[in-house]
Write a protein that holds these residues in place. Structure first.
Motif, PDB file in Angstrom:
ATOM      1  N   GLY A  62       0.764  -1.110   0.065  1.00  0.00           N
ATOM      2  CA  GLY A  62      -0.005  -0.145  -0.151  1.00  0.00           C
ATOM      3  C   GLY A  62       0.808   1.374  -0.017  1.00  0.00           C
ATOM      4  N   MET A  63       1.969   1.197   0.366  1.00  0.00           N
ATOM      5  CA  MET A  63       3.018   2.355   0.228  1.00  0.00           C
ATOM      6  C   MET A  63       3.265   2.459  -1.260  1.00  0.00           C
ATOM      7  N   THR A  64       3.827   3.966  -1.524  1.00  0.00           N
ATOM      8  CA  THR A  64       4.521   4.260  -2.735  1.00  0.00           C
ATOM      9  C   THR A  64       5.962   3.930  -2.536  1.00  0.00           C
ATOM     10  N   THR A  65       6.854   3.634  -3.551  1.00  0.00           N
ATOM     11  CA  THR A  65       8.284   3.712  -3.487  1.00  0.00           C
ATOM     12  C   THR A  65       8.681   5.137  -3.246  1.00  0.00           C
ATOM     13  N   LYS A  66       7.813   6.170  -3.891  1.00  0.00           N
ATOM     14  CA  LYS A  66       8.345   7.561  -3.534  1.00  0.00           C
ATOM     15  C   LYS A  66       8.217   7.987  -2.050  1.00  0.00           C
ATOM     16  N   SER A  67       7.344   7.313  -1.349  1.00  0.00           N
ATOM     17  CA  SER A  67       7.035   7.578  -0.072  1.00  0.00           C
ATOM     18  C   SER A  67       8.134   7.125   0.788  1.00  0.00           C
ATOM     19  N   PRO A 104      22.956  12.050   1.568  1.00  0.00           N
ATOM     20  CA  PRO A 104      22.573  11.118   0.723  1.00  0.00           C
ATOM     21  C   PRO A 104      23.311  11.267  -0.436  1.00  0.00           C
ATOM     22  N   ALA A 105      24.525  10.065  -0.756  1.00  0.00           N
ATOM     23  CA  ALA A 105      25.515  10.528  -1.813  1.00  0.00           C
ATOM     24  C   ALA A 105      24.865  10.243  -3.164  1.00  0.00           C
ATOM     25  N   GLN A 106      23.948   9.521  -3.438  1.00  0.00           N
ATOM     26  CA  GLN A 106      23.384   9.139  -4.676  1.00  0.00           C
ATOM     27  C   GLN A 106      22.586  10.396  -5.129  1.00  0.00           C
ATOM     28  N   LEU A 107      21.904  11.270  -4.322  1.00  0.00           N
ATOM     29  CA  LEU A 107      21.229  12.424  -4.780  1.00  0.00           C
ATOM     30  C   LEU A 107      22.146  13.352  -5.596  1.00  0.00           C
ATOM     31  N   GLY A 108      21.894  13.514  -7.003  1.00  0.00           N
ATOM     32  CA  GLY A 108      22.467  14.437  -7.479  1.00  0.00           C
ATOM     33  C   GLY A 108      23.710  13.637  -8.403  1.00  0.00           C
ATOM     34  N   TYR A 109      24.182  12.606  -7.927  1.00  0.00           N
ATOM     35  CA  TYR A 109      25.349  11.938  -8.523  1.00  0.00           C
ATOM     36  C   TYR A 109      24.959  11.670 -10.019  1.00  0.00           C
ATOM     37  N   SER A 110      25.873  12.248 -10.771  1.00  0.00           N
ATOM     38  CA  SER A 110      25.641  12.113 -12.346  1.00  0.00           C
ATOM     39  C   SER A 110      24.010  12.710 -12.818  1.00  0.00           C
ATOM     40  N   GLY A 111      23.602  13.465 -11.989  1.00  0.00           N
ATOM     41  CA  GLY A 111      22.252  13.820 -12.210  1.00  0.00           C
ATOM     42  C   GLY A 111      21.066  12.706 -11.686  1.00  0.00           C
ATOM     43  N   PHE A 112      21.481  11.820 -10.831  1.00  0.00           N
ATOM     44  CA  PHE A 112      20.405  10.928 -10.277  1.00  0.00           C
ATOM     45  C   PHE A 112      19.522  11.745  -9.217  1.00  0.00           C
ATOM     46  N   PRO A 113      18.096  11.668  -9.448  1.00  0.00           N
ATOM     47  CA  PRO A 113      17.322  12.756  -8.711  1.00  0.00           C
ATOM     48  C   PRO A 113      16.687  12.412  -7.298  1.00  0.00           C
ATOM     49  N   TYR A 114      17.277  11.082  -6.882  1.00  0.00           N
ATOM     50  CA  TYR A 114      16.602  10.757  -5.768  1.00  0.00           C
ATOM     51  C   TYR A 114      17.647  10.305  -4.457  1.00  0.00           C
ATOM     52  N   THR A 115      17.268  10.078  -3.440  1.00  0.00           N
ATOM     53  CA  THR A 115      18.118   9.883  -2.300  1.00  0.00           C
ATOM     54  C   THR A 115      18.302   8.205  -2.617  1.00  0.00           C
ATOM     55  N   LEU A 116      17.328   7.407  -2.672  1.00  0.00           N
ATOM     56  CA  LEU A 116      17.624   5.980  -2.877  1.00  0.00           C
ATOM     57  C   LEU A 116      17.134   5.520  -4.144  1.00  0.00           C
ATOM     58  N   CYS A 117      18.026   4.485  -4.598  1.00  0.00           N
ATOM     59  CA  CYS A 117      17.548   3.774  -6.103  1.00  0.00           C
ATOM     60  C   CYS A 117      16.674   2.628  -5.233  1.00  0.00           C
ATOM     61  N   ILE A 118      15.445   2.762  -5.917  1.00  0.00           N
ATOM     62  CA  ILE A 118      14.337   1.826  -5.647  1.00  0.00           C
ATOM     63  C   ILE A 118      14.055   0.798  -6.859  1.00  0.00           C
ATOM     64  N   SER A 119      14.289  -0.299  -6.690  1.00  0.00           N
ATOM     65  CA  SER A 119      13.979  -1.344  -7.857  1.00  0.00           C
ATOM     66  C   SER A 119      13.112  -2.306  -7.354  1.00  0.00           C
ATOM     67  N   PHE A 165      13.793   4.446 -10.118  1.00  0.00           N
ATOM     68  CA  PHE A 165      13.344   5.642  -9.871  1.00  0.00           C
ATOM     69  C   PHE A 165      12.097   5.653  -8.752  1.00  0.00           C
ATOM     70  N   PRO A 166      12.032   6.184  -7.442  1.00  0.00           N
ATOM     71  CA  PRO A 166      10.922   6.110  -6.625  1.00  0.00           C
ATOM     72  C   PRO A 166      10.027   6.782  -7.315  1.00  0.00           C
ATOM     73  N   SER A 167       8.582   6.407  -7.268  1.00  0.00           N
ATOM     74  CA  SER A 167       7.723   6.790  -8.087  1.00  0.00           C
ATOM     75  C   SER A 167       6.170   6.553  -7.302  1.00  0.00           C
ATOM     76  N   ASP A 168       5.276   6.635  -8.137  1.00  0.00           N
ATOM     77  CA  ASP A 168       3.680   6.690  -7.426  1.00  0.00           C
ATOM     78  C   ASP A 168       3.395   4.946  -7.379  1.00  0.00           C
ATOM     79  N   TYR A 169       4.488   3.990  -7.588  1.00  0.00           N
ATOM     80  CA  TYR A 169       4.335   2.902  -7.697  1.00  0.00           C
ATOM     81  C   TYR A 169       3.815   2.184  -6.264  1.00  0.00           C
ATOM     82  N   VAL A 170       2.662   1.546  -6.389  1.00  0.00           N
ATOM     83  CA  VAL A 170       2.124   0.976  -5.022  1.00  0.00           C
ATOM     84  C   VAL A 170       2.478  -0.157  -4.734  1.00  0.00           C
TER      85      VAL A 170
END
Length: 268
Positions: free
Chosen positions: A34-39, A56-71, A80-85
């Protein structure tokens, strides 16, 4: 060039690793259907930046726009963290890199959402054991190829899974990605000799189907071409004469009372 590091460097990495592992422990507490990956990404960002005062070292690394990679599921990495539930039966791999006063720590961990299908549960079990076998091969005198050989033999020969070829482990220290490159496949007794003072990650990405991948249009998110699920576990190692030190071993750490209060008070 492979950099060799000193105890002064290791101390900074260990402090970053403690915050990294506490972030993973906090995520384990909150992840659910029930949670989104963006949350989850928003939660981790506040936990790391506001609560732990780290970067959070990934944020902005080579333009990556998030704190976490969530796959999730068939996403191999750089999700990309998203609205995926999140739903029951999902495999969620969360990659987190912490910078604390110049010390870097990197670890991906996979989580199951509810109960998994038998094949997916086996995939998670095999991937974690593959990581452990890779760590055991990371000893002074061995070569980098011995790590990948141990992982590939276990995953592809002993079990009916595939090692992703396109993404590998790496040195880490002054920068997030350094030499040596650490493939999770290949022949034994090949590659650079493992030496005291090396610091690198082992991070097998294992597919339940075939290993070829494709990139989404954003140029970041990698997925299996056949749609098969993937699991990833990653540790960061410091190489000592008497064996590897796994600084991202979550069992070494625990949540503080302040961490627990943060989790309780956080509003999703």
């Amino acid at each position: 060039m492979i950099r060799l590091y000193t105890e002064k460097d290791f101390e900074k990495m260990r402090k970053a690793a403690e915050i990294l592992c506490q972030t993973h422990l906090a995520l384990r507490e909150v992840i659910r259907p029930g949670m989104t990956t963006k949350s989850l990404d928003d939660f981790a960002h506040k936990f790391i930046v506001d609560h732990k005062k780290a970067v959070p070292a990934q944020l902005g690394y080579s333009g990556f726009p998030y704190t976490l990679c969530i796959s999730v599921n068939d996403e191999i990495c750089h999700g990309f963290p998203s609205d995926y539930v999140l739903k029951e039966g999902d495999i969620v791999s969360i990659d987190n890199v912490i910078d604390l006063d110049g010390g870097l720590a990197d670890s991906c961990w996979s989580y199951k959402v509810g109960e998994l299908a038998d094949r997916d549960q086996k995939l998670m079990d095999v991937t974690l054991e593959a990581l452990n076998r890779g760590v055991k091969a990371a000893v002074v005198g061995n070569r980098i190829g011995d790590i990948g050989h141990a992982i590939q033999e276990y995953c592809e020969v002993e079990n009916d899974f595939s090692v992703i070829r396109d993404f590998i482990g790496h040195g880490i220290g002054k920068e997030m990605h350094e030499d040596p490159q650490v493939p999770h496949y290949g022949k034994a007794h090949r590659g650079p000799r493992i030496q005291t003072g090396m610091v690198f990650t082992i991070e097998p990405m294992i597919a339940s189907g075939n290993w070829p991948m494709e990139l989404e249009d954003n140029g970041w998110v990698a997925k299996t071409r056949d749609g098969s699920n993937v699991c990833q576990f990653e540790h960061q190692l410091i190489i000592h004469e008497d064996g590897p030190e796994v600084i991202t071993d979550q069992s070494k750490y625990s949540l503080t009372e302040e961490d627990k209060d943060f989790i309780k008070s956080y509003k999703f």
